[in-house]
Design an enzyme around this catalytic site. Structure first.
Site, PDB file in Angstrom:
ATOM      1  N   LYS A  88     -25.209  42.185   1.175  1.00  0.00           N
ATOM      2  CA  LYS A  88     -26.661  42.251   0.981  1.00  0.00           C
ATOM      3  C   LYS A  88     -27.272  43.063   2.117  1.00  0.00           C
ATOM      4  O   LYS A  88     -27.759  42.500   3.110  1.00  0.00           O
ATOM      5  CB  LYS A  88     -27.231  40.832   0.956  1.00  0.00           C
ATOM      6  CG  LYS A  88     -27.465  40.286  -0.437  1.00  0.00           C
ATOM      7  CD  LYS A  88     -27.941  38.873  -0.412  1.00  0.00           C
ATOM      8  CE  LYS A  88     -29.360  38.706  -0.913  1.00  0.00           C
ATOM      9  NZ  LYS A  88     -29.583  39.076  -2.310  1.00  0.00           N
TER      10      LYS A  88
HETATM   11  N1  PMP Z   1     -26.877  41.169  -7.187  1.00  0.00           N
HETATM   12  C1  PMP Z   1     -27.913  41.499  -6.391  1.00  0.00           C
HETATM   13  C2  PMP Z   1     -28.199  42.932  -6.142  1.00  0.00           C
HETATM   14  C3  PMP Z   1     -28.701  40.486  -5.820  1.00  0.00           C
HETATM   15  O1  PMP Z   1     -29.717  40.804  -5.028  1.00  0.00           O
HETATM   16  C4  PMP Z   1     -28.407  39.127  -6.110  1.00  0.00           C
HETATM   17  C5  PMP Z   1     -29.254  38.042  -5.525  1.00  0.00           C
HETATM   18  N2  PMP Z   1     -28.744  37.592  -4.314  1.00  0.00           N
HETATM   19  C6  PMP Z   1     -27.295  38.843  -6.916  1.00  0.00           C
HETATM   20  C7  PMP Z   1     -26.551  39.881  -7.449  1.00  0.00           C
HETATM   21  C8  PMP Z   1     -26.863  37.427  -7.188  1.00  0.00           C
HETATM   22  O2  PMP Z   1     -26.212  36.908  -6.050  1.00  0.00           O
HETATM   23  P1  PMP Z   1     -26.232  35.352  -5.727  1.00  0.00           P
HETATM   24  O3  PMP Z   1     -25.654  34.668  -6.903  1.00  0.00           O
HETATM   25  O4  PMP Z   1     -25.401  35.212  -4.514  1.00  0.00           O
HETATM   26  O5  PMP Z   1     -27.654  34.981  -5.495  1.00  0.00           O
END
Ligand code: PMP
Length: 305
Positions: A155
């Site tokens: 992220k």
């Molecule tokens: N892809 C992106 C680009 C995101 O920003 C998110 C949100 N965090 C997700 C997928 C989903 O990830 P998670 O299940 O860890 O929230």
């Protein structure tokens, strides 16, 4: 309401948690973050933080991409977060945003040798989308940022320009959300969520090598589909044309939960309503989040004693 932040090593009133306009990360997107959820269970008078260790491990991985040095272990990061939630005395669902940024001036673009700082705050969680049923999606004209440019599996702040371009394009064209293809033309993910389809009763999602965030909800759903629902799963490339013939489609993530997709590029998915497998997964996931599924309490950290 958010009253506090963990900032520069201490809990301070949120209005005092300010950074300078000269901050490196503000100019170059050189930070990374996590997006976590804690859910309030009224009948148990308890709040549960979901999969904190996995979230912090991913944040530490993202930090490694950026040569960030953080003086905290996963365990310490979790303790700080729990302490923040306790001090806020939250009794509602919240979204938690830990962020690591480079507290350096702008006359250098490099990443190493920079001062890295951590901040954490939490906000009461409203719905991310207008509706989480029958969402309309389009395939974006923007391609997902490639691992050879900015690692999408972490992220990283700067890579959200890619998400924002796709999301705005979709909304301005009258859709709710965008599906991004990767550089190979295969399905990657939505602007801020992972993506899954159901075909022939199988749950199919792109592999984590398809330039997507290694989603915690994605991983949880794959585990639940196998262990609880006996649904076959496939992690494989998805072609664009498969989007138009899927029986069910949904996207998933911390902010959005499990959101069923009603149409993709003006083609109705299934009956246009939440499909059977999507509904089962959603019900299971919601129960787990509020501590109402005994087999998955190890995914949760209770906030209050
Ligand atoms: N892809 C992106 C680009 C995101 O920003 C998110 C949100 N965090 C997700 C997928 C989903 O990830 P998670 O299940 O860890 O929230």
């Amino acid at each position: 309401m958010t009253k506090l932040a963990f900032f520069e090593g201490d809990f301070v009133p949120i209005e005092e948690a300010k950074i300078s306009i000269t901050t490196h990360t503000l100019h170059y997107g050189t930070g990374c973050f996590a997006g976590m959820r804690a859910c309030w269970n009224e009948s148990k008078q308890q709040m549960y933080l979901f999969r904190a260790q996995e979230h912090f491990q991913r944040m530490l991985n993202s930090a490694r991409f950026l040569y960030c040095e953080l003086p905290h272990s996963k365990g310490e990061l979790e303790s700080i977060t729990i302490e923040l939630l306790r001090r806020e005395k939250f009794k509602e669902n919240v979204y938690i945003r830990p962020i690591v940024y480079k507290d350096e001036g702008v006359f250098r673009v490099w990443l190493h040798d920079a001062k890295d700082k951590l901040a954490i705050f939490a906000i009461p969680a409203g719905g991310y989308l207008r509706n989480s049923e029958g969402i309309s999606m389009c395939v974006s004209s923007w391609r997902r940022v490639d691992d050879t440019a900015i690692p999408a599996r972490g992220k990283v702040n700067g890579s959200y320009v890619n998400s924002a371009l796709a999301k705005s394009e979709a909304m301005l064209n009258g859709f709710d959300e965008a599906i991004l293809l990767n550089q190979d033309g295969h399905v990657s993910e939505a602007s801020a969520a992972n993506f899954m389809i159901v075909r022939d009763g199988k749950l199919i999602t792109p592999p984590t090598t398809a330039n997507l965030l290694e989603g915690i909800v994605r991983r949880s759903i794959l585990e639940l589909a196998t262990a609880e629902l006996n649904i076959p799963i496939e992690e494989r490339e998805i072609d664009r044309s498969e989007l138009y013939i899927a029986e069910e489609a949904f996207f998933c993530g911390t902010g959005v939960g499990i959101a069923s997709i009603g149409s993709i590029d003006h083609r109705t998915v299934g009956h246009g309503k939440r499909g059977e497998i999507t509904a089962k997964l959603d019900d299971l996931y919601r129960k787990i989040l509020i501590g109402e599924h005994d087999a998955y309490t190890h995914w949760l950290t209770p906030v209050y004693d």
